[in-house]
Scaffold this active site. Structure first.
Site, PDB file in Angstrom:
ATOM      1  N   LYS A 118      37.389  40.191  41.287  1.00  0.00           N
ATOM      2  CA  LYS A 118      35.940  40.658  41.692  1.00  0.00           C
ATOM      3  C   LYS A 118      36.231  42.163  42.702  1.00  0.00           C
ATOM      4  O   LYS A 118      35.413  43.246  42.609  1.00  0.00           O
ATOM      5  CB  LYS A 118      34.878  40.036  42.269  1.00  0.00           C
ATOM      6  CG  LYS A 118      34.383  38.973  41.186  1.00  0.00           C
ATOM      7  CD  LYS A 118      33.760  39.739  40.098  1.00  0.00           C
ATOM      8  CE  LYS A 118      32.990  38.858  38.946  1.00  0.00           C
ATOM      9  NZ  LYS A 118      32.265  39.625  37.908  1.00  0.00           N
ATOM     10  N   TYR A 163      39.225  34.625  41.552  1.00  0.00           N
ATOM     11  CA  TYR A 163      38.049  35.079  40.867  1.00  0.00           C
ATOM     12  C   TYR A 163      37.672  36.320  42.063  1.00  0.00           C
ATOM     13  O   TYR A 163      37.281  37.217  41.669  1.00  0.00           O
ATOM     14  CB  TYR A 163      37.076  34.110  41.091  1.00  0.00           C
ATOM     15  CG  TYR A 163      35.356  34.405  40.941  1.00  0.00           C
ATOM     16  CD1 TYR A 163      34.883  34.881  39.717  1.00  0.00           C
ATOM     17  CD2 TYR A 163      34.733  34.683  42.069  1.00  0.00           C
ATOM     18  CE1 TYR A 163      33.507  35.249  39.733  1.00  0.00           C
ATOM     19  CE2 TYR A 163      33.446  35.013  41.884  1.00  0.00           C
ATOM     20  CZ  TYR A 163      32.942  35.523  40.953  1.00  0.00           C
ATOM     21  OH  TYR A 163      31.676  35.908  40.693  1.00  0.00           O
TER      22      TYR A 163
END
Length: 267
Positions: free
Chosen positions: A163, A159
């Protein structure tokens, strides 16, 4: 602070503006959608499943944005019903990778995290931003995360990397489309009081065979603490996004705004 803050909103601020907020059926995305709707915007959002809460009067398209077909369905729905968008807020994101560090982040989890947290935005921009360019005006806000600078290896390694890639992509996009009238900025929240955050705590507690309070403290410790003493409310994220989308921020472009209660300890 035990209750969400309220803000005075100009009901005409975004009158006549067409606003698409991905991930707008829960958490920060839902707060952002409500903020634009309260300011007079014509809104649209999407989710994989029908929303459990009333999405309001705006357009809802059922679509899985982690897939190319889902992104195309949303873009087609927005084009057919709204004729395009003036403001695109990409708030969709999340992590389903279990605890256990890099070994636990298998190929399947890496592909899923990249598809949800990076490629959904890239694909949607590719389909909707060209119409903004044709008009010579538009705003794109990508919601990233402070984890691009403070990654938590225990469960969000993929994740955080996705990002980070989203923030880099946003800066690159801003350089290309800024001269054509389209502003692009990034918002990087820290910990937000959402149901998704609660689910992550439960997942970490389960994988670590501990209780939720211990898992919650573990997240706080991994972040280095939050100087203001609490996570952000979704409504606070929504206010920042609305400001960046407004004419008040007409000269703000290619920037990344951190809203984390002081979590990142460096300048």
């Amino acid at each position: 602070m035990t209750i969400a803050p309220t803000f005075k909103i100009d009901p005409t601020e975004f009158a006549g503006k067409r606003v698409l907020v991905t991930g707008g059926t829960h958490g920060a995305g839902a707060a952002i959608l409500r903020r634009f709707r309260a300011a007079g915007a014509l809104t649209a959002t999407s989710a994989r499943n029908e929303p459990t809460e009333d999405p309001g009067d705006g357009l809802f398209v059922q679509a899985d944005l982690a897939t190319p077909a889902g992104v195309e369905a949303l873009a087609e729905g927005v084009a057919a019903r709204m004729g395009g968008v003036d403001v695109l807020v990409h708030c969709l994101g999340g992590s389903s990778t279990p605890g256990g560090g890099f070994v636990a982040a298998t190929e399947e989890f890496w592909q899923a995290e990249l598809a949800l947290n990076l490629l959904a935005a890239v694909r949607l921009d590719r389909l909707l931003v060209p119409r903004m360019i044709e008009k010579g005006a538009g705003v794109v806000v990508h919601v990233a995360s402070i984890q691009r600078r403070l990654p938590l290896f225990e469960s969000t390694i993929a994740y955080a990397a996705a990002k980070a890639a989203l923030a880099s992509y946003s800066k690159t996009l801003s350089k290309e489309v800024g001269p054509k009238g389209v502003r692009v900025n990034t918002v990087s929240p820290g910990w937000i009081m959402t149901s998704a955050a609660d689910r992550m705590v439960k997942r970490l507690a389960e994988s670590g065979r501990t209780d939720e309070e211990t898992a919650r403290r573990g997240i706080m410790d991994a972040l280095g603490g939050i100087p203001i003493g609490r996570p952000a409310w979704p409504e606070e994220i929504a206010e920042l996004v609305a400001f960046l989308a407004s004419d008040r921020a007409a000269s703000i472009h290619g920037a990344d705004y951190v809203i984390d209660g002081g979590t990142i300890p460096t300048v």
